[in-house]
Write a protein that holds these residues in place. Structure first.
Motif, PDB file in Angstrom:
ATOM      1  N   VAL A 124      -6.094   1.817 -14.491  1.00  0.00           N
ATOM      2  CA  VAL A 124      -7.034   3.225 -14.710  1.00  0.00           C
ATOM      3  C   VAL A 124      -7.223   4.025 -13.505  1.00  0.00           C
ATOM      4  O   VAL A 124      -7.894   4.973 -13.916  1.00  0.00           O
ATOM      5  CB  VAL A 124      -7.930   2.810 -15.896  1.00  0.00           C
ATOM      6  N   LEU A 125      -7.250   3.525 -12.494  1.00  0.00           N
ATOM      7  CA  LEU A 125      -7.653   3.981 -11.209  1.00  0.00           C
ATOM      8  C   LEU A 125      -6.505   4.591 -10.374  1.00  0.00           C
ATOM      9  O   LEU A 125      -5.499   4.320 -10.160  1.00  0.00           O
ATOM     10  CB  LEU A 125      -8.506   3.324 -10.503  1.00  0.00           C
ATOM     11  N   ALA A 126      -7.039   5.782  -9.574  1.00  0.00           N
ATOM     12  CA  ALA A 126      -5.906   6.576  -8.811  1.00  0.00           C
ATOM     13  C   ALA A 126      -6.506   6.658  -7.458  1.00  0.00           C
ATOM     14  O   ALA A 126      -7.876   6.663  -7.302  1.00  0.00           O
ATOM     15  CB  ALA A 126      -5.520   7.928  -9.432  1.00  0.00           C
ATOM     16  N   LEU A 127      -5.914   6.721  -6.408  1.00  0.00           N
ATOM     17  CA  LEU A 127      -6.749   7.136  -5.161  1.00  0.00           C
ATOM     18  C   LEU A 127      -7.115   8.388  -5.133  1.00  0.00           C
ATOM     19  O   LEU A 127      -6.298   9.399  -5.582  1.00  0.00           O
ATOM     20  CB  LEU A 127      -5.787   6.697  -3.791  1.00  0.00           C
ATOM     21  N   LYS A 128      -8.249   8.628  -4.390  1.00  0.00           N
ATOM     22  CA  LYS A 128      -8.770   9.942  -4.610  1.00  0.00           C
ATOM     23  C   LYS A 128      -8.197  10.599  -3.211  1.00  0.00           C
ATOM     24  O   LYS A 128      -8.270  10.022  -2.241  1.00  0.00           O
ATOM     25  CB  LYS A 128     -10.293   9.866  -4.218  1.00  0.00           C
ATOM     26  N   ASN A 171      -4.171   7.834 -18.100  1.00  0.00           N
ATOM     27  CA  ASN A 171      -3.319   7.152 -17.518  1.00  0.00           C
ATOM     28  C   ASN A 171      -3.269   7.619 -16.137  1.00  0.00           C
ATOM     29  O   ASN A 171      -3.845   8.694 -15.523  1.00  0.00           O
ATOM     30  CB  ASN A 171      -1.895   7.478 -17.965  1.00  0.00           C
ATOM     31  N   ARG A 172      -2.708   6.850 -15.302  1.00  0.00           N
ATOM     32  CA  ARG A 172      -2.781   7.121 -13.741  1.00  0.00           C
ATOM     33  C   ARG A 172      -1.586   8.018 -13.310  1.00  0.00           C
ATOM     34  O   ARG A 172      -1.924   8.838 -12.270  1.00  0.00           O
ATOM     35  CB  ARG A 172      -2.318   5.570 -12.962  1.00  0.00           C
ATOM     36  N   ALA A 173      -0.714   7.864 -14.093  1.00  0.00           N
ATOM     37  CA  ALA A 173       0.202   9.177 -13.714  1.00  0.00           C
ATOM     38  C   ALA A 173      -0.481  10.487 -13.740  1.00  0.00           C
ATOM     39  O   ALA A 173      -0.048  11.309 -12.917  1.00  0.00           O
ATOM     40  CB  ALA A 173       1.517   9.013 -14.551  1.00  0.00           C
TER      41      ALA A 173
END
Length: 334
Positions: free
Chosen positions: A114-118, A285-287
């Motif tokens: 559930v996490l994306a890179l900032k 979603n991460r996408a």
């Protein structure tokens, strides 16, 4: 660690700053040192325990998640043994509404997916203001189709988090955007690129909205769901252009949501082929987070932050949120 606890339903007065145990990540989770979090309408609903559906899903007597807050941004401190993508020190952001909640705290655990890179150029406050509102705007604008240059888009309730993102995204895709909100928010809507702004508090609002259908819209994005869908159907272009016309509701009273969900298909058929009327089911979603990162890095969207509060002033932040005067997002800084 310090956290804001919601021990029972009520007003923001029930919220308490407490010392609680620091969470330990499961094998598929990471531990995040939270730098910023953000208030969403779901948090407001959870505090009040309204509508009743929330209590049925998340606790009849008190919230299932005593630490609210689903939009977070921070640094990964430790990772579970099954984590493959993230590492300690990574700066991340995400929406925890589908899993743990717990964002109004100094630390929170979350599944890796559930996490994306900032983005490096994005502040933690901007990152916290992005996940839920940005994803809802993305998914709403592409509900059952895509925006084509020259199409007319109407955004109802455009001054909040979702609307401020949606204006920027729709303009980037070449749409002519009309934004609706209250008087004090109109200048902000213009600054974000809205071609036309309408003040729903004015007596002549209905006439200005063109309810005679002489200038129909290809897409109506209804963030608040406070007016009958039948009013908006009068200004929805029959069949639309380049992919069909669409009315999509993102929020509203349970009665209006149920009405659109149950009658949407039938109403769409009455307007004509290619018309879609429905409710957006939010899907974190991460996408989509990665797409929002790209839009930010390329200067196409900028999160709108109204006010920022420290963790111990979260009750005050909710009181301000409850006034309905917020332009964009209210952020909590740890």
């Amino acid at each position: 660690m310090k956290a804001i606890i919601c021990p029972r339903y009520g007003t923001p007065d029930v919220l308490q700053l407490r010392e609680v145990l620091k969470p330990v990540p499961k094998d598929n989770e990471v531990l995040i040192q939270v730098q910023a979090a953000c208030i969403n309408s779901w948090d407001w609903d959870f505090i009040q325990g309204k509508p009743l559906l929330f209590r049925l899903l998340f606790g009849l007597q008190k919230p299932k998640y005593p630490i609210l807050g689903c939009d977070v941004a921070g640094r990964v401190e430790t990772v579970g043994k099954n984590i493959t993508r993230l590492r300690p020190g990574d700066e991340v952001f995400g929406d925890l509404s589908g899993c743990t909640w717990g964002g109004f705290a100094e630390y929170v655990c979350a599944p890796e997916e559930v996490l994306a890179l900032k983005p490096s150029g994005m502040t933690f406050e901007q990152a916290a203001a992005t996940p839920q509102a940005g994803v809802l705007a993305l998914q709403g604008l592409r509900y059952r189709g895509t925006i084509q240059p020259g199409q007319r888009v109407l955004i109802v309730g455009a001054g909040g988090g979702v609307g401020t993102f949606a204006i920027q995204m729709a303009k980037n895709q070449g749409a002519e955007v009309t934004a609706i909100d209250s008087t004090e928010k109109l200048d902000r809507l213009r600054s974000l690129g809205a071609d036309h702004v309408l003040d729903y508090t004015r007596d002549d609002f209905a006439d200005t909205l063109n309810l005679d259908g002489s200038q129909p819209y290809d897409l109506i994005l209804d963030v608040v769901g406070q007016r009958s869908v039948f009013k908006y159907l009068q200004i929805l272009r029959p069949g639309g252009r380049s992919g069909g016309s669409r009315y999509v509701m993102l929020g509203g009273t349970p009665g209006r949501i149920i009405g659109v969900a149950s009658l949407g298909v039938m109403l769409a058929k009455r307007i004509g082929p290619g018309t879609h009327i429905g409710i957006l089911a939010h899907k974190p979603n991460r996408a989509d987070l990665d797409e929002l990162s790209f839009l930010f890095e390329t200067g196409q969207v900028v999160p709108v932050i109204d006010r920022t509060y420290p963790l111990h002033e979260v009750p005050d932040a909710f009181r301000y949120f409850g006034t309905g005067e917020v332009q964009g997002k209210v952020v909590i800084r740890m």
